[in-house]
Design a protein around this motif. Structure first.
Motif, PDB file in Angstrom:
ATOM      1  N   GLU A   1       0.828  -1.213   0.000  1.00 53.85           N
ATOM      2  CA  GLU A   1       0.000   0.000   0.000  1.00 53.85           C
ATOM      3  C   GLU A   1       0.862   1.264   0.000  1.00 53.85           C
ATOM      4  OE1 GLU A   1      -2.383  -3.297   1.760  1.00 53.85           O
ATOM      5  OE2 GLU A   1      -0.410  -2.457   2.183  1.00 53.85           O
ATOM      6  N   LEU A   2       2.050   1.175   0.594  1.00 59.25           N
ATOM      7  CA  LEU A   2       2.891   2.363   0.727  1.00 59.25           C
ATOM      8  C   LEU A   2       3.634   2.724  -0.555  1.00 59.25           C
ATOM      9  CD1 LEU A   2       4.353   1.996   4.329  1.00 59.25           C
ATOM     10  CD2 LEU A   2       2.217   3.047   3.579  1.00 59.25           C
ATOM     11  N   THR A   3       3.483   1.911  -1.587  1.00 57.58           N
ATOM     12  CA  THR A   3       4.032   2.268  -2.899  1.00 57.58           C
ATOM     13  C   THR A   3       3.009   3.011  -3.746  1.00 57.58           C
ATOM     14  OG1 THR A   3       3.328   0.186  -3.937  1.00 57.58           O
ATOM     15  CG2 THR A   3       5.479   0.204  -2.838  1.00 57.58           C
ATOM     16  N   GLN A   4       1.806   3.219  -3.195  1.00 60.28           N
ATOM     17  CA  GLN A   4       0.709   3.846  -3.930  1.00 60.28           C
ATOM     18  C   GLN A   4       0.615   5.337  -3.610  1.00 60.28           C
ATOM     19  OE1 GLN A   4      -3.106   1.888  -3.558  1.00 60.28           O
ATOM     20  NE2 GLN A   4      -2.156  -0.112  -3.269  1.00 60.28           N
ATOM     21  N   PRO A   5      -0.160   6.084  -4.419  1.00 58.73           N
ATOM     22  CA  PRO A   5      -0.482   7.471  -4.057  1.00 58.73           C
ATOM     23  C   PRO A   5      -1.539   7.508  -2.952  1.00 58.73           C
ATOM     24  CG  PRO A   5      -1.524   6.893  -6.136  1.00 58.73           C
ATOM     25  CD  PRO A   5      -0.675   5.724  -5.755  1.00 58.73           C
ATOM     26  N   GLY A   6      -1.459   8.505  -2.126  1.00 60.32           N
ATOM     27  CA  GLY A   6      -2.456   8.635  -1.068  1.00 60.32           C
ATOM     28  C   GLY A   6      -2.192   9.848  -0.205  1.00 60.32           C
ATOM     29  N   VAL A  27      -0.742  17.067   7.780  1.00 62.91           N
ATOM     30  CA  VAL A  27      -1.463  16.426   6.678  1.00 62.91           C
ATOM     31  C   VAL A  27      -0.634  16.559   5.413  1.00 62.91           C
ATOM     32  CG1 VAL A  27      -3.634  16.294   5.399  1.00 62.91           C
ATOM     33  CG2 VAL A  27      -3.636  17.133   7.762  1.00 62.91           C
ATOM     34  N   GLY A  28      -0.456  15.458   4.705  1.00 67.18           N
ATOM     35  CA  GLY A  28       0.313  15.502   3.471  1.00 67.18           C
ATOM     36  C   GLY A  28      -0.213  14.537   2.428  1.00 67.18           C
ATOM     37  N   GLU A  29       0.374  14.609   1.241  1.00 68.90           N
ATOM     38  CA  GLU A  29       0.026  13.684   0.153  1.00 68.90           C
ATOM     39  C   GLU A  29       1.289  13.305  -0.589  1.00 68.90           C
ATOM     40  OE1 GLU A  29       0.402  14.457  -3.245  1.00 68.90           O
ATOM     41  OE2 GLU A  29       1.114  16.511  -2.843  1.00 68.90           O
ATOM     42  N   SER A  30       1.245  12.152  -1.238  1.00 71.05           N
ATOM     43  CA  SER A  30       2.396  11.734  -2.023  1.00 71.05           C
ATOM     44  C   SER A  30       1.965  10.685  -3.038  1.00 71.05           C
ATOM     45  CB  SER A  30       3.480  11.147  -1.116  1.00 71.05           C
ATOM     46  OG  SER A  30       4.581  10.696  -1.882  1.00 71.05           O
ATOM     47  N   CYS A  37      -1.790   6.330   6.874  1.00 69.46           N
ATOM     48  CA  CYS A  37      -1.825   6.547   5.427  1.00 69.46           C
ATOM     49  C   CYS A  37      -3.119   6.000   4.853  1.00 69.46           C
ATOM     50  CB  CYS A  37      -0.651   5.852   4.754  1.00 69.46           C
ATOM     51  SG  CYS A  37       0.962   6.359   5.377  1.00 69.46           S
ATOM     52  N   PHE A  38      -3.665   6.707   3.868  1.00 72.94           N
ATOM     53  CA  PHE A  38      -4.910   6.287   3.223  1.00 72.94           C
ATOM     54  C   PHE A  38      -4.691   6.121   1.724  1.00 72.94           C
ATOM     55  CE2 PHE A  38      -6.335   8.033   7.186  1.00 72.94           C
ATOM     56  CZ  PHE A  38      -7.422   7.241   7.531  1.00 72.94           C
ATOM     57  N   VAL A  39      -5.124   4.976   1.213  1.00 73.05           N
ATOM     58  CA  VAL A  39      -5.018   4.673  -0.218  1.00 73.05           C
ATOM     59  C   VAL A  39      -6.337   4.078  -0.688  1.00 73.05           C
ATOM     60  CG1 VAL A  39      -2.537   4.234  -0.047  1.00 73.05           C
ATOM     61  CG2 VAL A  39      -4.145   2.321   0.181  1.00 73.05           C
ATOM     62  N   SER A  40      -6.421   3.825  -1.981  1.00 71.44           N
ATOM     63  CA  SER A  40      -7.567   3.142  -2.561  1.00 71.44           C
ATOM     64  C   SER A  40      -7.184   1.693  -2.855  1.00 71.44           C
ATOM     65  CB  SER A  40      -8.009   3.830  -3.853  1.00 71.44           C
ATOM     66  OG  SER A  40      -8.875   2.986  -4.592  1.00 71.44           O
ATOM     67  N   GLU A  41      -8.055   0.763  -2.475  1.00 74.23           N
ATOM     68  CA  GLU A  41      -7.800  -0.644  -2.773  1.00 74.23           C
ATOM     69  C   GLU A  41      -7.715  -0.884  -4.280  1.00 74.23           C
ATOM     70  OE1 GLU A  41     -10.587  -3.192  -0.823  1.00 74.23           O
ATOM     71  OE2 GLU A  41      -9.296  -3.379   0.936  1.00 74.23           O
ATOM     72  N   LYS A  53      -2.910  12.210  -8.853  1.00 75.65           N
ATOM     73  CA  LYS A  53      -2.324  13.370  -8.163  1.00 75.65           C
ATOM     74  C   LYS A  53      -3.378  14.420  -7.835  1.00 75.65           C
ATOM     75  CE  LYS A  53       1.277  15.802  -6.714  1.00 75.65           C
ATOM     76  NZ  LYS A  53       2.097  15.377  -5.562  1.00 75.65           N
ATOM     77  N   ALA A  54      -4.292  14.686  -8.762  1.00 74.45           N
ATOM     78  CA  ALA A  54      -5.337  15.688  -8.512  1.00 74.45           C
ATOM     79  C   ALA A  54      -6.247  15.255  -7.373  1.00 74.45           C
ATOM     80  CB  ALA A  54      -6.142  15.923  -9.786  1.00 74.45           C
ATOM     81  N   HIS A  55      -6.574  13.962  -7.321  1.00 70.07           N
ATOM     82  CA  HIS A  55      -7.423  13.445  -6.238  1.00 70.07           C
ATOM     83  C   HIS A  55      -6.777  13.674  -4.873  1.00 70.07           C
ATOM     84  CE1 HIS A  55      -9.246  10.343  -9.256  1.00 70.07           C
ATOM     85  NE2 HIS A  55      -9.974  11.438  -9.218  1.00 70.07           N
ATOM     86  N   ILE A  56      -5.518  13.270  -4.751  1.00 69.72           N
ATOM     87  CA  ILE A  56      -4.891  13.338  -3.430  1.00 69.72           C
ATOM     88  C   ILE A  56      -4.581  14.773  -3.017  1.00 69.72           C
ATOM     89  CG2 ILE A  56      -4.026  10.970  -3.477  1.00 69.72           C
ATOM     90  CD1 ILE A  56      -1.320  11.982  -4.320  1.00 69.72           C
ATOM     91  N   LYS A  57      -4.318  15.653  -3.988  1.00 72.15           N
ATOM     92  CA  LYS A  57      -4.129  17.056  -3.645  1.00 72.15           C
ATOM     93  C   LYS A  57      -5.430  17.663  -3.121  1.00 72.15           C
ATOM     94  CE  LYS A  57      -1.233  19.651  -4.156  1.00 72.15           C
ATOM     95  NZ  LYS A  57      -0.263  20.156  -3.126  1.00 72.15           N
ATOM     96  N   TYR A  58      -6.543  17.323  -3.748  1.00 76.51           N
ATOM     97  CA  TYR A  58      -7.843  17.823  -3.301  1.00 76.51           C
ATOM     98  C   TYR A  58      -8.139  17.279  -1.904  1.00 76.51           C
ATOM     99  CZ  TYR A  58     -12.710  19.360  -3.647  1.00 76.51           C
ATOM    100  OH  TYR A  58     -13.923  19.995  -3.431  1.00 76.51           O
TER     101      TYR A  58
END
Length: 284
Positions: free
Chosen positions: A47-52, A70-73, A95-99, A105-110
């Motif tokens: 999961e930690l290799t994903q965007p979130g 609060v951050g995103e990557s 950390c929060f990701v999508s299964e 990038k736009a999703h996680i920035k929002y």
């Protein structure tokens, strides 16, 4: 009727104080909760290799508010490793990701921007972000997708012990109580989070000689944080504030050691003790 939800919490090393992987049965949202000391072990989680988005969490301050960044990557592990070298305050990351791995990038920035704004609005933590993150531009469809993710994120954060997005419940006639003495004139609510003293409530400035040092210190901390402010010879609550117990809230309001179960009373004069602990609720 309220519809229940089921959250699964998996402990990879069977340690309840270690890494936790949380998800819903009916949602794509997945969370990975990582103690800082376990960051190297967590690096094996795909999961930690994903965007979130992620939350760095530090100790609670003198009035019980945790420090939060609060951050995103686009690759969560890379960013966490960077913060491990550069930021001292935190001891936990969530950390929060999508299964489905369908966050861009736009999703996680929002989501990052929305989380910061909501945390400021609720005001149950101290944000460590020096600048407010920029909100990305989304279509209505994508915005609604992200906001649905945020609703599930809120539930998991609260389940893990960080209700930083939970607004105080709406007032009702049943759980509103009053505490009055000398210049004190406070209104409060007994909730599942604790005892909430409402914004605008008045507290005595004077403290009795026998007041416990812990109460004196807590009142001083509330003043320092701007939660209490002196106005016209009383202390006035500048925001709704949640206390861990009815007694601490009553003691702060009255400026003396007090049993909140007896001091907080409903409009008919019944004590919190009589209503909650003895079940003596007056019919409406």
């Amino acid at each position: 009727m309220t519809i229940g939800r089921t959250i699964s919490i998996y402990l990879p090393d069977a340690n309840p104080q270690g890494i936790k992987i949380c998800d819903f049965l009916d949602s794509i949202v997945k969370a990975v909760s990582i103690p800082r000391a376990k960051l190297n072990e967590a690096s094996q989680n795909p999961e930690l290799t994903q965007p979130g988005v992620y939350f760095l969490i530090g100790e609670k301050d003198e009035v019980g508010k945790p420090s939060i960044y609060v951050g995103e990557s686009e690759v969560l592990l890379t960013r966490l490793n960077k913060h491990n070298k550069e930021k001292d305050f935190w001891n936990q990351a969530i950390c929060f990701v999508s299964e489905k791995n369908n966050l861009n990038k736009a999703h996680i920035k929002y989501l990052e921007n929305h989380a910061c704004n909501e945390a400021k609005k609720v005001n149950k933590c101290t944000l460590e972000n020096s600048n407010n993150p920029t909100q990305s531009s989304l279509t209505n469809q994508d915005r609604d997708f992200v906001l649905r993710i945020f609703e599930d994120l809120k539930i998991i954060m609260t389940t893990l012990g960080y209700p930083i997005f939970e607004q105080s419940k709406k007032r009702s006639k049943i759980n509103v109580y009053y505490c009055k003495s000398k210049n004190a004139d406070a209104v409060g609510e007994y909730t599942e989070e604790g005892f909430v003293v409402n914004k605008g409530s008045k507290s005595n400035i004077e403290e009795t000689p026998s007041v416990l040092q812990s109460i004196k210190t807590f009142r001083a901390n509330l003043m320092e944080k701007g939660i209490l402010k002196e106005e016209n010879d009383v202390y006035v609550f500048q925001e709704d504030f949640t206390f861990s117990s009815p007694s601490m809230s009553a003691s702060v309001v009255l400026g003396r050691t007090a049993n909140g179960w007896r001091e907080w009373k409903d409009k008919g004069g019944k004590t919190l003790d009589a209503i909650i602990r003895k079940g003596n609720v007056e019919e409406e």
